[in-house]
Motif scaffolding. Sequence first.
Motif, PDB file in Angstrom:
ATOM      1  N   ASP A 186       5.026  -1.740   2.210  1.00 36.02           N
ATOM      2  CA  ASP A 186       5.487  -2.762   1.268  1.00 36.02           C
ATOM      3  C   ASP A 186       4.756  -2.649  -0.061  1.00 36.02           C
ATOM      4  OD1 ASP A 186       7.293  -3.766   3.075  1.00 36.02           O
ATOM      5  OD2 ASP A 186       5.999  -5.406   3.760  1.00 36.02           O
ATOM      6  N   ILE A 187       3.469  -2.299  -0.006  1.00 35.43           N
ATOM      7  CA  ILE A 187       2.723  -2.119  -1.253  1.00 35.43           C
ATOM      8  C   ILE A 187       3.250  -0.917  -2.023  1.00 35.43           C
ATOM      9  CG2 ILE A 187       0.474  -1.360  -2.148  1.00 35.43           C
ATOM     10  CD1 ILE A 187      -0.829  -3.285  -0.243  1.00 35.43           C
ATOM     11  N   VAL A 188       3.525   0.196  -1.323  1.00 37.54           N
ATOM     12  CA  VAL A 188       4.070   1.387  -1.998  1.00 37.54           C
ATOM     13  C   VAL A 188       5.411   1.045  -2.663  1.00 37.54           C
ATOM     14  CG1 VAL A 188       4.914   3.725  -1.672  1.00 37.54           C
ATOM     15  CG2 VAL A 188       2.874   2.967  -0.456  1.00 37.54           C
ATOM     16  N   LYS A 189       6.253   0.275  -1.958  1.00 38.04           N
ATOM     17  CA  LYS A 189       7.573  -0.058  -2.491  1.00 38.04           C
ATOM     18  C   LYS A 189       7.501  -0.926  -3.738  1.00 38.04           C
ATOM     19  CE  LYS A 189       9.815   0.038   2.061  1.00 38.04           C
ATOM     20  NZ  LYS A 189      10.444  -0.799   3.129  1.00 38.04           N
ATOM     21  N   THR A 190       6.468  -1.743  -3.856  1.00 41.75           N
ATOM     22  CA  THR A 190       6.388  -2.704  -4.960  1.00 41.75           C
ATOM     23  C   THR A 190       5.425  -2.274  -6.061  1.00 41.75           C
ATOM     24  OG1 THR A 190       4.697  -3.970  -3.748  1.00 41.75           O
ATOM     25  CG2 THR A 190       6.985  -4.627  -3.456  1.00 41.75           C
ATOM     26  N   ALA A 195      11.203   8.162   4.512  1.00 40.41           N
ATOM     27  CA  ALA A 195      10.277   8.380   3.400  1.00 40.41           C
ATOM     28  C   ALA A 195      10.325   7.201   2.433  1.00 40.41           C
ATOM     29  CB  ALA A 195      10.618   9.669   2.660  1.00 40.41           C
ATOM     30  N   VAL A 196       9.146   6.783   1.986  1.00 39.46           N
ATOM     31  CA  VAL A 196       9.013   5.735   0.969  1.00 39.46           C
ATOM     32  C   VAL A 196       8.301   6.358  -0.226  1.00 39.46           C
ATOM     33  CG1 VAL A 196       8.058   3.470   0.415  1.00 39.46           C
ATOM     34  CG2 VAL A 196       8.909   3.932   2.728  1.00 39.46           C
ATOM     35  N   ARG A 243      10.695   4.562  16.279  1.00 44.38           N
ATOM     36  CA  ARG A 243       9.845   3.608  16.973  1.00 44.38           C
ATOM     37  C   ARG A 243       9.498   2.463  16.030  1.00 44.38           C
ATOM     38  NH1 ARG A 243       4.324   7.244  17.552  1.00 44.38           N
ATOM     39  NH2 ARG A 243       3.682   7.219  15.371  1.00 44.38           N
ATOM     40  N   ALA A 244       9.045   1.350  16.612  1.00 46.54           N
ATOM     41  CA  ALA A 244       8.719   0.172  15.819  1.00 46.54           C
ATOM     42  C   ALA A 244       7.583   0.478  14.848  1.00 46.54           C
ATOM     43  CB  ALA A 244       8.327  -0.979  16.744  1.00 46.54           C
ATOM     44  N   VAL A 245       7.656  -0.122  13.669  1.00 44.34           N
ATOM     45  CA  VAL A 245       6.632   0.084  12.652  1.00 44.34           C
ATOM     46  C   VAL A 245       5.533  -0.952  12.851  1.00 44.34           C
ATOM     47  CG1 VAL A 245       6.141   0.166  10.181  1.00 44.34           C
ATOM     48  CG2 VAL A 245       8.354   0.954  11.046  1.00 44.34           C
ATOM     49  N   PRO A 246       4.279  -0.534  13.108  1.00 39.99           N
ATOM     50  CA  PRO A 246       3.181  -1.491  13.282  1.00 39.99           C
ATOM     51  C   PRO A 246       3.013  -2.353  12.031  1.00 39.99           C
ATOM     52  CG  PRO A 246       2.515   0.716  13.948  1.00 39.99           C
ATOM     53  CD  PRO A 246       3.837   0.863  13.264  1.00 39.99           C
ATOM     54  N   PRO A 247       2.605  -3.603  12.182  1.00 38.87           N
ATOM     55  CA  PRO A 247       2.453  -4.490  11.020  1.00 38.87           C
ATOM     56  C   PRO A 247       1.534  -3.933   9.941  1.00 38.87           C
ATOM     57  CG  PRO A 247       2.362  -5.750  13.055  1.00 38.87           C
ATOM     58  CD  PRO A 247       2.379  -4.313  13.462  1.00 38.87           C
ATOM     59  N   ALA A 248       0.440  -3.264  10.334  1.00 43.13           N
ATOM     60  CA  ALA A 248      -0.486  -2.730   9.336  1.00 43.13           C
ATOM     61  C   ALA A 248       0.181  -1.643   8.492  1.00 43.13           C
ATOM     62  CB  ALA A 248      -1.739  -2.178  10.015  1.00 43.13           C
ATOM     63  N   LEU A 249       0.976  -0.774   9.138  1.00 42.53           N
ATOM     64  CA  LEU A 249       1.701   0.254   8.386  1.00 42.53           C
ATOM     65  C   LEU A 249       2.773  -0.382   7.513  1.00 42.53           C
ATOM     66  CD1 LEU A 249       2.483   3.129   7.634  1.00 42.53           C
ATOM     67  CD2 LEU A 249       3.812   3.270   9.756  1.00 42.53           C
ATOM     68  N   VAL A 257      -2.813   2.675  -3.918  1.00 40.32           N
ATOM     69  CA  VAL A 257      -2.481   1.819  -2.782  1.00 40.32           C
ATOM     70  C   VAL A 257      -3.702   1.092  -2.225  1.00 40.32           C
ATOM     71  CG1 VAL A 257      -1.525   1.781  -0.450  1.00 40.32           C
ATOM     72  CG2 VAL A 257      -0.510   3.258  -2.188  1.00 40.32           C
ATOM     73  N   LEU A 258      -4.803   1.796  -1.995  1.00 39.75           N
ATOM     74  CA  LEU A 258      -5.942   1.199  -1.309  1.00 39.75           C
ATOM     75  C   LEU A 258      -6.537  -0.009  -2.021  1.00 39.75           C
ATOM     76  CD1 LEU A 258      -7.850   4.168   0.331  1.00 39.75           C
ATOM     77  CD2 LEU A 258      -5.860   2.884   1.109  1.00 39.75           C
ATOM     78  N   PRO A 259      -6.666  -0.013  -3.350  1.00 43.75           N
ATOM     79  CA  PRO A 259      -7.183  -1.238  -3.980  1.00 43.75           C
ATOM     80  C   PRO A 259      -6.330  -2.461  -3.673  1.00 43.75           C
ATOM     81  CG  PRO A 259      -7.275   0.593  -5.523  1.00 43.75           C
ATOM     82  CD  PRO A 259      -6.480   1.075  -4.334  1.00 43.75           C
ATOM     83  N   ARG A 260      -5.023  -2.296  -3.624  1.00 46.10           N
ATOM     84  CA  ARG A 260      -4.133  -3.416  -3.308  1.00 46.10           C
ATOM     85  C   ARG A 260      -4.222  -3.796  -1.830  1.00 46.10           C
ATOM     86  NH1 ARG A 260      -2.167  -0.464  -7.405  1.00 46.10           N
ATOM     87  NH2 ARG A 260      -1.025  -1.491  -9.087  1.00 46.10           N
ATOM     88  N   MET A 261      -4.385  -2.780  -0.949  1.00 49.49           N
ATOM     89  CA  MET A 261      -4.526  -3.065   0.480  1.00 49.49           C
ATOM     90  C   MET A 261      -5.790  -3.883   0.743  1.00 49.49           C
ATOM     91  SD  MET A 261      -2.088  -1.993   2.520  1.00 49.49           S
ATOM     92  CE  MET A 261      -2.950  -1.964   4.094  1.00 49.49           C
ATOM     93  N   VAL A 262      -6.897  -3.477   0.142  1.00 42.79           N
ATOM     94  CA  VAL A 262      -8.163  -4.173   0.365  1.00 42.79           C
ATOM     95  C   VAL A 262      -8.076  -5.618  -0.110  1.00 42.79           C
ATOM     96  CG1 VAL A 262     -10.588  -4.264  -0.334  1.00 42.79           C
ATOM     97  CG2 VAL A 262      -9.551  -2.085   0.306  1.00 42.79           C
ATOM     98  N   GLU A 263      -7.383  -5.830  -1.218  1.00 42.45           N
ATOM     99  CA  GLU A 263      -7.264  -7.183  -1.771  1.00 42.45           C
ATOM    100  C   GLU A 263      -6.345  -8.065  -0.929  1.00 42.45           C
ATOM    101  OE1 GLU A 263      -5.747  -9.408  -5.869  1.00 42.45           O
ATOM    102  OE2 GLU A 263      -5.821  -7.215  -5.764  1.00 42.45           O
TER     103      GLU A 263
END
Length: 302
Positions: A290-294, A157-158, A279-285, A112-118
């Motif tokens: 979305d990255i985990v799902k894809t 859960a995702v 509760r509402a999901v923060p945009p960063a989360l 996940v993190l490599p895709r998040m950083v990019e």
Amino acid sequence: MMRPSLNDLSAFVAVATHRSFRRAADELGTAPSTLSHAMRGLEDRLGVRLLNRTTRSVSPTEAGLELLGRLTVALTSLDEALDAVTAFRGNVAGRVRINAPRVAAAALVRGVLPRMVERFPDVTVDIVVEGRLIDIVSGGFDAGVRLIDSIPKDMIAVPFPDPIGFVCVASPAYLDHAGEPTTPDELQHHRCIGHRLPGGRLYRWEFERAGQELTVDVNGPVVLDDEELMADAAAQGLGIAYVANWAADAALAEGRLRTVLPAWMHKPERAAVYYPGHRAVPPALRALLDIVKTMPVGTGTH
């Protein structure tokens, strides 16, 4: 009555929650004396005592508990409202705090993190590696990562695309010298690398074949609490290790390790990122989810 400032109300929540001026001051980046003065000013403006103070402790009064309960909900809603607005800035930013055990944190770091950083360079992913299953809400986390079967039922859960598998491994030199076990019971006659769990007890190795389940207490010259170090110890010929597949993949590919008892290993288990649905999901989360799902199959746990 002059309406209290948001800073004073937030400071009261910190003091009442920590029940300590010092710990609240550390959190807020101010001095305990300044915080104490602010709380007396807040009580004067409201005309009611909010905190019981002694030389050694501070605790909310009945009125303080009432205010704390209402402010906690209100400030959480305010944070969620501010998070929602960030979606209109054109880029996602912020911090995501995640609690995960070591074996599940690896799925985040590798997949996940490599895709998040990019894709989201303005998001900071703050991972606390912890073996205990905690309440992520009261612990101040946005999400957690666990094996699906251990996730509380009231969470969303995702799942990661790939399950997490486990392997028994040893170096070719060790197996040539000591022989290769053909059943889990034969591990009693081998040097095995112990795995100390977060609570302090040693992990009992678990096996399964054709519906038959076995649990084996092993012994050996080394006990560790890190999967990669266990795989490294096995590659050094110190004994047989029972580790997550990702910890041994590189050494297996290079021939520095060989699998042991492959027919007796449990089927791989699914892990997932989970978060509270009330509760509402923060945009960063949401960006991380979305990255985990894809993520394509074949990434994240190897």
